[in-house]
Design a protein around this motif. Structure first.
Motif, PDB file in Angstrom:
ATOM      1  N   GLY A  33       0.795  -1.227   0.000  1.00 44.87           N
ATOM      2  CA  GLY A  33       0.000   0.000   0.000  1.00 44.87           C
ATOM      3  C   GLY A  33       0.821   1.266   0.000  1.00 44.87           C
ATOM      4  O   GLY A  33       0.288   2.351  -0.246  1.00 44.87           O
ATOM      5  N   THR A  34       2.122   1.154   0.279  1.00 45.62           N
ATOM      6  CA  THR A  34       2.981   2.330   0.382  1.00 45.62           C
ATOM      7  C   THR A  34       4.330   2.040  -0.265  1.00 45.62           C
ATOM      8  O   THR A  34       4.692   0.889  -0.537  1.00 45.62           O
ATOM      9  CB  THR A  34       3.213   2.712   1.854  1.00 45.62           C
ATOM     10  N   ASP A  35       5.096   3.103  -0.461  1.00 41.97           N
ATOM     11  CA  ASP A  35       6.466   2.937  -0.967  1.00 41.97           C
ATOM     12  C   ASP A  35       7.310   2.129   0.005  1.00 41.97           C
ATOM     13  O   ASP A  35       8.213   1.390  -0.413  1.00 41.97           O
ATOM     14  CB  ASP A  35       7.101   4.311  -1.207  1.00 41.97           C
ATOM     15  N   ASP A  36       7.030   2.261   1.309  1.00 45.13           N
ATOM     16  CA  ASP A  36       7.780   1.482   2.296  1.00 45.13           C
ATOM     17  C   ASP A  36       7.552  -0.014   2.106  1.00 45.13           C
ATOM     18  O   ASP A  36       8.479  -0.820   2.280  1.00 45.13           O
ATOM     19  CB  ASP A  36       7.377   1.889   3.711  1.00 45.13           C
ATOM     20  N   ASP A  37       6.336  -0.390   1.761  1.00 48.66           N
ATOM     21  CA  ASP A  37       6.044  -1.805   1.507  1.00 48.66           C
ATOM     22  C   ASP A  37       6.860  -2.319   0.323  1.00 48.66           C
ATOM     23  O   ASP A  37       7.441  -3.412   0.368  1.00 48.66           O
ATOM     24  CB  ASP A  37       4.548  -2.001   1.214  1.00 48.66           C
ATOM     25  N   LEU A  38       6.902  -1.532  -0.739  1.00 48.43           N
ATOM     26  CA  LEU A  38       7.655  -1.938  -1.924  1.00 48.43           C
ATOM     27  C   LEU A  38       9.151  -1.982  -1.635  1.00 48.43           C
ATOM     28  O   LEU A  38       9.864  -2.872  -2.126  1.00 48.43           O
ATOM     29  CB  LEU A  38       7.365  -0.975  -3.077  1.00 48.43           C
ATOM     30  N   ALA A  39       9.618  -1.047  -0.812  1.00 48.00           N
ATOM     31  CA  ALA A  39      11.036  -1.035  -0.444  1.00 48.00           C
ATOM     32  C   ALA A  39      11.379  -2.264   0.394  1.00 48.00           C
ATOM     33  O   ALA A  39      12.476  -2.830   0.264  1.00 48.00           O
ATOM     34  CB  ALA A  39      11.373   0.241   0.320  1.00 48.00           C
ATOM     35  N   ARG A  40      10.460  -2.683   1.251  1.00 52.02           N
ATOM     36  CA  ARG A  40      10.698  -3.883   2.066  1.00 52.02           C
ATOM     37  C   ARG A  40      10.845  -5.102   1.160  1.00 52.02           C
ATOM     38  O   ARG A  40      11.730  -5.931   1.365  1.00 52.02           O
ATOM     39  CB  ARG A  40       9.533  -4.078   3.042  1.00 52.02           C
ATOM     40  N   TYR A  41       9.979  -5.196   0.163  1.00 50.42           N
ATOM     41  CA  TYR A  41      10.070  -6.327  -0.768  1.00 50.42           C
ATOM     42  C   TYR A  41      11.392  -6.274  -1.538  1.00 50.42           C
ATOM     43  O   TYR A  41      12.057  -7.303  -1.709  1.00 50.42           O
ATOM     44  CB  TYR A  41       8.897  -6.294  -1.743  1.00 50.42           C
ATOM     45  N   ALA A  42      11.756  -5.094  -2.013  1.00 52.02           N
ATOM     46  CA  ALA A  42      13.005  -4.962  -2.777  1.00 52.02           C
ATOM     47  C   ALA A  42      14.212  -5.336  -1.929  1.00 52.02           C
ATOM     48  O   ALA A  42      15.152  -5.992  -2.408  1.00 52.02           O
ATOM     49  CB  ALA A  42      13.137  -3.534  -3.298  1.00 52.02           C
ATOM     50  N   GLU A  43      14.200  -4.949  -0.658  1.00 53.08           N
ATOM     51  CA  GLU A  43      15.325  -5.284   0.218  1.00 53.08           C
ATOM     52  C   GLU A  43      15.405  -6.794   0.456  1.00 53.08           C
ATOM     53  O   GLU A  43      16.491  -7.375   0.508  1.00 53.08           O
ATOM     54  CB  GLU A  43      15.171  -4.563   1.552  1.00 53.08           C
ATOM     55  N   ALA A  44      14.234  -7.445   0.557  1.00 54.13           N
ATOM     56  CA  ALA A  44      14.218  -8.878   0.834  1.00 54.13           C
ATOM     57  C   ALA A  44      14.609  -9.709  -0.381  1.00 54.13           C
ATOM     58  O   ALA A  44      15.172 -10.800  -0.235  1.00 54.13           O
ATOM     59  CB  ALA A  44      12.834  -9.294   1.320  1.00 54.13           C
ATOM     60  N   THR A  45      14.319  -9.212  -1.578  1.00 57.41           N
ATOM     61  CA  THR A  45      14.495 -10.025  -2.790  1.00 57.41           C
ATOM     62  C   THR A  45      15.575  -9.511  -3.731  1.00 57.41           C
ATOM     63  O   THR A  45      16.000 -10.242  -4.634  1.00 57.41           O
ATOM     64  CB  THR A  45      13.176 -10.078  -3.580  1.00 57.41           C
ATOM     65  N   GLY A  46      15.981  -8.247  -3.553  1.00 54.83           N
ATOM     66  CA  GLY A  46      16.899  -7.645  -4.513  1.00 54.83           C
ATOM     67  C   GLY A  46      16.226  -7.278  -5.813  1.00 54.83           C
ATOM     68  O   GLY A  46      16.900  -6.998  -6.811  1.00 54.83           O
ATOM     69  N   ARG A  47      14.931  -7.230  -5.821  1.00 51.94           N
ATOM     70  CA  ARG A  47      14.173  -6.963  -7.045  1.00 51.94           C
ATOM     71  C   ARG A  47      13.217  -5.804  -6.801  1.00 51.94           C
ATOM     72  O   ARG A  47      12.328  -5.894  -5.956  1.00 51.94           O
ATOM     73  CB  ARG A  47      13.402  -8.216  -7.448  1.00 51.94           C
ATOM     74  N   LYS A  48      13.398  -4.714  -7.528  1.00 57.22           N
ATOM     75  CA  LYS A  48      12.563  -3.535  -7.358  1.00 57.22           C
ATOM     76  C   LYS A  48      11.272  -3.694  -8.146  1.00 57.22           C
ATOM     77  O   LYS A  48      11.298  -3.917  -9.359  1.00 57.22           O
ATOM     78  CB  LYS A  48      13.314  -2.287  -7.835  1.00 57.22           C
ATOM     79  N   PRO A  49      10.122  -3.589  -7.504  1.00 51.02           N
ATOM     80  CA  PRO A  49       8.850  -3.731  -8.221  1.00 51.02           C
ATOM     81  C   PRO A  49       8.684  -2.669  -9.297  1.00 51.02           C
ATOM     82  O   PRO A  49       9.115  -1.523  -9.158  1.00 51.02           O
ATOM     83  CB  PRO A  49       7.812  -3.572  -7.114  1.00 51.02           C
ATOM     84  N   ASP A  50       8.050  -3.063 -10.397  1.00 50.99           N
ATOM     85  CA  ASP A  50       7.827  -2.205 -11.558  1.00 50.99           C
ATOM     86  C   ASP A  50       6.465  -1.525 -11.424  1.00 50.99           C
ATOM     87  O   ASP A  50       5.433  -2.206 -11.411  1.00 50.99           O
ATOM     88  CB  ASP A  50       7.881  -3.057 -12.820  1.00 50.99           C
ATOM     89  N   PRO A  51       6.420  -0.189 -11.324  1.00 51.89           N
ATOM     90  CA  PRO A  51       5.123   0.502 -11.188  1.00 51.89           C
ATOM     91  C   PRO A  51       4.162   0.194 -12.333  1.00 51.89           C
ATOM     92  O   PRO A  51       2.949   0.093 -12.118  1.00 51.89           O
ATOM     93  CB  PRO A  51       5.513   1.985 -11.164  1.00 51.89           C
ATOM     94  N   GLY A  52       4.693   0.051 -13.550  1.00 46.64           N
ATOM     95  CA  GLY A  52       3.823  -0.262 -14.679  1.00 46.64           C
ATOM     96  C   GLY A  52       3.187  -1.632 -14.548  1.00 46.64           C
ATOM     97  O   GLY A  52       2.005  -1.823 -14.882  1.00 46.64           O
TER      98      GLY A  52
END
Length: 319
Positions: free
Chosen positions: A249-268
């Motif tokens: 729901g937030t940028d912090d959520d996406l950052a948490r996922y990116a930190e855990a996986t090394g993969r930055k989510p794609d907004p598109g």
């Protein structure tokens, strides 16, 4: 589903449970979920199981079988203990036909806990727990049975026909006329949504094992602080955003996922799957209301779903 299936013989369940070596002393219908039918079975000792009966005309038997086998492998072989997977019958299968053409059954362990509801707003701490589960799932090598999940819209042909053939009256039941009028009023919104979907659908991405519907309604808060994910019939290979848009729901959520996986989510890709969900829902509700239906609790839920989804699409279209 809240409504019991009219044409299903519940007498088939007890002998079928014998394939799992379950002798049911009680078998109670559970009016939960939307799409499949559920019962709670219990033996004389009080042990319980959750029994799911699927209408395999809505999806292929083989497709559902692959999903159930994938969920079982994720639990048994990959060791993902948050996966509420089907139990294997005595012959090792996870899905059994109850008749020749329409219904098939799976049996699950009965898990104690507090279920969520679709549309719930999860607090930040709860979202973080689910994102951690998804990061673990997405990092898991896919079991052999894992099906692919193409991004195309399942019911697109029916939706486009409804938008095109506006002079043909829908005669399926009490919601047919109001639903047809509502679709006509939102025809421009839906056409723009389909165009935007096509524009976004070609985005590249590396597929992983995804749940498909990790919304709060498929989340169980189990004793001891565990979180369990239910309903794995949509499991399959797709980009991570197929799951993430429903949770983050937030940028912090996406950052948490990116930190855990090394993969930055794609907004598109997040926008694509958000739009896909809405258009798929509309297509399913259109098929429902163009076909035979009555004034039942499930039909009322479908009507509420259609009106709510069209409101959300209108907001997306105007933003």
């Amino acid at each position: 589903m809240r409504d019991r299936p009219d044409d299903f013989d519940e007498g088939l369940l007890r002998p079928a449970l014998g394939e799992w070596e379950i002798e049911a002393a009680t078998l109670d219908y559970a009016p939960v979920g939307f799409g499949d039918f559920h019962w709670v079975a219990a033996d004389r000792g009080g042990r319980r199981w959750f029994v799911t009966v699927a209408d395999v005309r809505r999806r292929t038997f083989d497709g559902l079988r692959l999903a159930m086998e994938t969920a079982a492998a994720l639990r048994e072989e990959a060791g993902l203990d948050f996966v509420v997977a089907p139990l294997r019958a005595a012959d090792g299968t996870t899905l059994r036909r109850l008749d020749r053409h329409r219904y098939a059954m799976s049996v699950f362990p009965y898990e104690d806990g507090t279920p969520g509801h679709f549309g719930d707003e999860l607090p930040a701490g709860e979202r973080a727990l689910v994102i951690d589960l998804l990061a673990e799932l997405h990092a898991t090598p896919p079991p052999l049975p894992t099906p692919g999940r193409p991004v195309e819209l399942t019911g697109r042909a029916g939706l486009e026909q409804a938008l095109r053939d506006t002079s043909l009256s829908w005669l399926g039941g009490p919601y047919a006329g109001p639903a047809q009028e509502l679709i006509a009023d939102h025809a421009g919104v839906l056409r723009r949504g389909l165009e935007e979907f096509d524009r976004l659908a070609g985005r590249p991405g590396e597929p992983v094992v995804t749940h498909g519907e990790p919304h709060p309604g498929n989340l169980l808060r189990a004793p001891g602080g565990r979180r369990l994910l239910l309903d794995w019939d949509t499991v399959g290979m797709a980009v991570p955003e197929r799951d993430l848009w429903l949770v983050a729901g937030t940028d912090d959520d996406l950052a948490r996922y990116a930190e855990a996986t090394g993969r930055k989510p794609d907004p598109g890709a997040l926008a694509l799957y958000r739009l896909r969900w809405a258009l798929d829902d509309v297509a399913e509700f259109v098929a429902w209301f163009r076909g035979p239906h009555g004034a039942t609790p499930d039909a009322e839920q479908a009507w509420q779903g259609l009106t709510g989804t069209l409101r959300e699409l209108a907001k997306l279209s105007s933003s």
